[in-house]
Design an enzyme around this catalytic site. Structure first.
Site, PDB file in Angstrom:
ATOM      1  N   TYR A  51     -10.999   5.073   5.174  1.00  0.00           N
ATOM      2  CA  TYR A  51     -11.134   3.763   4.887  1.00  0.00           C
ATOM      3  C   TYR A  51     -12.731   3.377   4.543  1.00  0.00           C
ATOM      4  CZ  TYR A  51      -6.684   2.907   6.545  1.00  0.00           C
ATOM      5  OH  TYR A  51      -5.175   3.115   6.577  1.00  0.00           O
ATOM      6  N   ARG A  55     -12.660   3.012   0.891  1.00  0.00           N
ATOM      7  CA  ARG A  55     -11.973   2.076   0.405  1.00  0.00           C
ATOM      8  C   ARG A  55     -12.714   0.889   0.937  1.00  0.00           C
ATOM      9  NH1 ARG A  55      -9.267   5.641   0.055  1.00  0.00           N
ATOM     10  NH2 ARG A  55     -10.037   5.432  -1.986  1.00  0.00           N
ATOM     11  N   GLN A  68      -0.266  -8.532   1.999  1.00  0.00           N
ATOM     12  CA  GLN A  68      -0.294  -7.543   2.508  1.00  0.00           C
ATOM     13  C   GLN A  68      -1.293  -6.607   2.400  1.00  0.00           C
ATOM     14  OE1 GLN A  68       4.112  -5.644   1.999  1.00  0.00           O
ATOM     15  NE2 GLN A  68       3.610  -6.947   0.433  1.00  0.00           N
ATOM     16  N   ASN A  69      -2.373  -7.341   1.478  1.00  0.00           N
ATOM     17  CA  ASN A  69      -3.469  -6.539   1.014  1.00  0.00           C
ATOM     18  C   ASN A  69      -4.507  -6.393   1.813  1.00  0.00           C
ATOM     19  OD1 ASN A  69      -2.002  -6.058  -1.174  1.00  0.00           O
ATOM     20  ND2 ASN A  69      -2.808  -7.562  -2.524  1.00  0.00           N
ATOM     21  N   ASP A  98      -7.631  -5.631   0.811  1.00  0.00           N
ATOM     22  CA  ASP A  98      -9.046  -6.052   0.203  1.00  0.00           C
ATOM     23  C   ASP A  98      -9.178  -7.607   0.367  1.00  0.00           C
ATOM     24  OD1 ASP A  98      -7.808  -7.944  -2.105  1.00  0.00           O
ATOM     25  OD2 ASP A  98      -6.807  -6.038  -2.539  1.00  0.00           O
ATOM     26  N   HIS A 135      -1.749  -7.405   7.146  1.00  0.00           N
ATOM     27  CA  HIS A 135      -1.891  -5.887   7.383  1.00  0.00           C
ATOM     28  C   HIS A 135      -3.422  -5.807   7.629  1.00  0.00           C
ATOM     29  CE1 HIS A 135       1.862  -4.632   5.272  1.00  0.00           C
ATOM     30  NE2 HIS A 135       2.326  -5.233   6.475  1.00  0.00           N
ATOM     31  N   CYS A 137     -13.275  -2.741  17.907  1.00  0.00           N
ATOM     32  CA  CYS A 137     -13.600  -1.715  18.858  1.00  0.00           C
ATOM     33  C   CYS A 137     -12.048  -1.281  19.506  1.00  0.00           C
ATOM     34  CB  CYS A 137     -14.234  -2.208  19.862  1.00  0.00           C
ATOM     35  SG  CYS A 137     -14.632  -1.264  21.416  1.00  0.00           S
ATOM     36  N   SER A 155       6.414  -3.882  -3.688  1.00  0.00           N
ATOM     37  CA  SER A 155       7.794  -3.079  -3.976  1.00  0.00           C
ATOM     38  C   SER A 155       8.808  -3.529  -3.130  1.00  0.00           C
ATOM     39  CB  SER A 155       7.223  -1.491  -4.038  1.00  0.00           C
ATOM     40  OG  SER A 155       6.889  -1.325  -2.349  1.00  0.00           O
ATOM     41  N   LEU A 206       5.353  -5.333 -11.655  1.00  0.00           N
ATOM     42  CA  LEU A 206       5.581  -4.519 -12.547  1.00  0.00           C
ATOM     43  C   LEU A 206       6.761  -3.716 -12.764  1.00  0.00           C
ATOM     44  CD1 LEU A 206       3.718  -3.480 -15.278  1.00  0.00           C
ATOM     45  CD2 LEU A 206       2.790  -1.548 -13.706  1.00  0.00           C
TER      46      LEU A 206
HETATM   47  N1  APR Z   1       1.062  -6.179 -11.894  1.00  0.00           N
HETATM   48  C1  APR Z   1       1.923  -6.539 -11.072  1.00  0.00           C
HETATM   49  N2  APR Z   1       2.685  -5.486 -10.329  1.00  0.00           N
HETATM   50  C2  APR Z   1       2.062  -4.487 -10.319  1.00  0.00           C
HETATM   51  C3  APR Z   1       1.030  -3.978 -11.085  1.00  0.00           C
HETATM   52  C4  APR Z   1       0.509  -5.044 -11.917  1.00  0.00           C
HETATM   53  N3  APR Z   1      -0.646  -4.329 -12.641  1.00  0.00           N
HETATM   54  N4  APR Z   1       0.780  -2.800 -10.849  1.00  0.00           N
HETATM   55  C5  APR Z   1       1.887  -2.261  -9.717  1.00  0.00           C
HETATM   56  N5  APR Z   1       2.646  -3.287  -9.408  1.00  0.00           N
HETATM   57  C6  APR Z   1       3.747  -3.438  -8.592  1.00  0.00           C
HETATM   58  C7  APR Z   1       4.448  -1.917  -8.553  1.00  0.00           C
HETATM   59  O1  APR Z   1       5.401  -2.161  -9.643  1.00  0.00           O
HETATM   60  C8  APR Z   1       5.106  -2.105  -7.083  1.00  0.00           C
HETATM   61  O2  APR Z   1       6.065  -3.106  -7.063  1.00  0.00           O
HETATM   62  O3  APR Z   1       3.205  -3.186  -7.285  1.00  0.00           O
HETATM   63  C9  APR Z   1       4.028  -2.891  -6.361  1.00  0.00           C
HETATM   64  C10 APR Z   1       3.189  -2.146  -5.354  1.00  0.00           C
HETATM   65  O4  APR Z   1       3.972  -1.444  -4.626  1.00  0.00           O
HETATM   66  P1  APR Z   1       3.470  -0.836  -3.281  1.00  0.00           P
HETATM   67  O5  APR Z   1       2.311   0.323  -3.784  1.00  0.00           O
HETATM   68  O6  APR Z   1       4.509  -0.280  -2.519  1.00  0.00           O
HETATM   69  O7  APR Z   1       2.554  -1.954  -2.482  1.00  0.00           O
HETATM   70  P2  APR Z   1       3.129  -2.983  -1.488  1.00  0.00           P
HETATM   71  O8  APR Z   1       4.128  -3.446  -1.590  1.00  0.00           O
HETATM   72  O9  APR Z   1       1.781  -3.989  -1.270  1.00  0.00           O
HETATM   73  O10 APR Z   1       2.997  -2.161   0.020  1.00  0.00           O
HETATM   74  C11 APR Z   1       3.148  -2.893   1.041  1.00  0.00           C
HETATM   75  O11 APR Z   1       2.893  -0.831   2.350  1.00  0.00           O
HETATM   76  O12 APR Z   1       1.383   1.208   2.599  1.00  0.00           O
HETATM   77  C12 APR Z   1       1.806   0.016   3.313  1.00  0.00           C
HETATM   78  O13 APR Z   1       0.307  -1.413   4.523  1.00  0.00           O
HETATM   79  C13 APR Z   1       0.649  -1.001   3.250  1.00  0.00           C
HETATM   80  O14 APR Z   1       0.307  -3.491   2.529  1.00  0.00           O
HETATM   81  C14 APR Z   1       0.936  -2.106   2.202  1.00  0.00           C
HETATM   82  C15 APR Z   1       2.548  -2.156   2.341  1.00  0.00           C
END
Ligand code: APR
Length: 242
Positions: free
Chosen positions: A55, A58, A93-94, A96, A110, A118, A180, A205
């Protein structure tokens, strides 16, 4: 005309165009680590040094990335919508801080990389300074030697759920961007909004797991597609573009 209520949920895809890696790469690893090792309370118990290093890397990376056109378009869209008397809620969910830096008010379900908590007294502090991967940060409130990342790990309860559920019940328009649809409870929000009669807009995407034929589907990169999708949504609501 009654006000519209727009709820936007974002995921890792919106930050991918800023250079932040998404969670699920081809090998199912997150920056080379198994999720169970770096994103669970058990992982922290087992090997706090590994989790802390992960972390801290990150947190240090945040200094090198900037909000992109999709983050900025969302912040501008919210301002226009609210000026026209409508309601806007942004949930991410991000972990950042790119929405925050683009000027959005955002619910971080998240958690947030810029905050530490703490593990004993639960005091939360904003800390952008201490990013040394080899050194724990002590708690200034109770002197416990170790703060933990203020991140919701698997098996922990997401933040702001009451407020998010209220917004979900009220929303007339639901938008999912760059997620996703694999991680609950966020993954269930699209179907709930749809079942409640909201119009649903999805940008990503790759096709998310929870996509349905009734959703307005905008495939592609967030920085290219989000501004045009939001313009179309604004037109459908009747909100002036500038
Ligand atoms: N533009 C748009 N979408 C994109 C791009 C882009 N440039 N690049 C990737 N993607 C899409 C992928 O197609 C995918 O559907 O973003 C999605 C990312 O999916 P994940 O990596 O599963 O992210 P997310 O859905 O935010 O994950 C949810 O899972 O690990 C935990 O707590 C963590 O908040 C996170 C949660």
């Amino acid at each position: 005309m009654p006000p519209h209520h727009v709820l936007v949920l974002t995921g890792a895809g919106i930050s991918a165009d800023s250079g932040v890696r998404t969670f699920r790469d081809a090998g199912g690893l997150w920056e080379g680590h198994r999720v169970e090792d770096v994103a669970t309370p058990d992982g922290w118990e087992r090997d706090p040094r590994l989790v802390w290093r992960f972390y801290q890397e990150r947190r240090a990376q945040l200094r090198t990335v900037q909000p992109n056109a999709a983050h900025h378009a969302l912040a501008a869209f919210a301002r226009r919508l609210e000026a026209a008397g409508h309601e806007f809620v942004l949930v991410t969910q991000n972990v950042d801080d790119l929405h925050d830096r683009a000027g959005s008010d955002v619910l971080h379900m998240h958690g947030e990389l810029v905050k530490l908590r703490c593990e004993r007294c639960e005091t939360v502090v904003e800390d952008r300074v201490h990013v040394d991967p080899g050194r724990f940060v002590p708690c200034a409130a109770c002197e416990h030697p170790r703060l933990r990342p203020h991140i919701v790990w698997f098996h922990e309860m997401p933040f702001h759920m009451a407020e998010i559920e209220r917004a979900l019940r009220r929303c007339t328009h639901f938008v999912a961007i760059g997620t996703s649809g694999k991680v609950w409870p966020a993954a269930g929000m699209l179907a709930t909004a749809r079942a409640n009669g909201a119009t649903t807009w999805v940008q990503s995407l790759d096709e998310p797991d929870n996509l349905d034929g009734r959703d307005h589907w905008h495939p592609g990169r967030a920085m290219d597609c989000v501004p045009t999708m939001l313009a179309a949504l604004a037109r459908s609501i009747g909100v002036p573009q500038q």
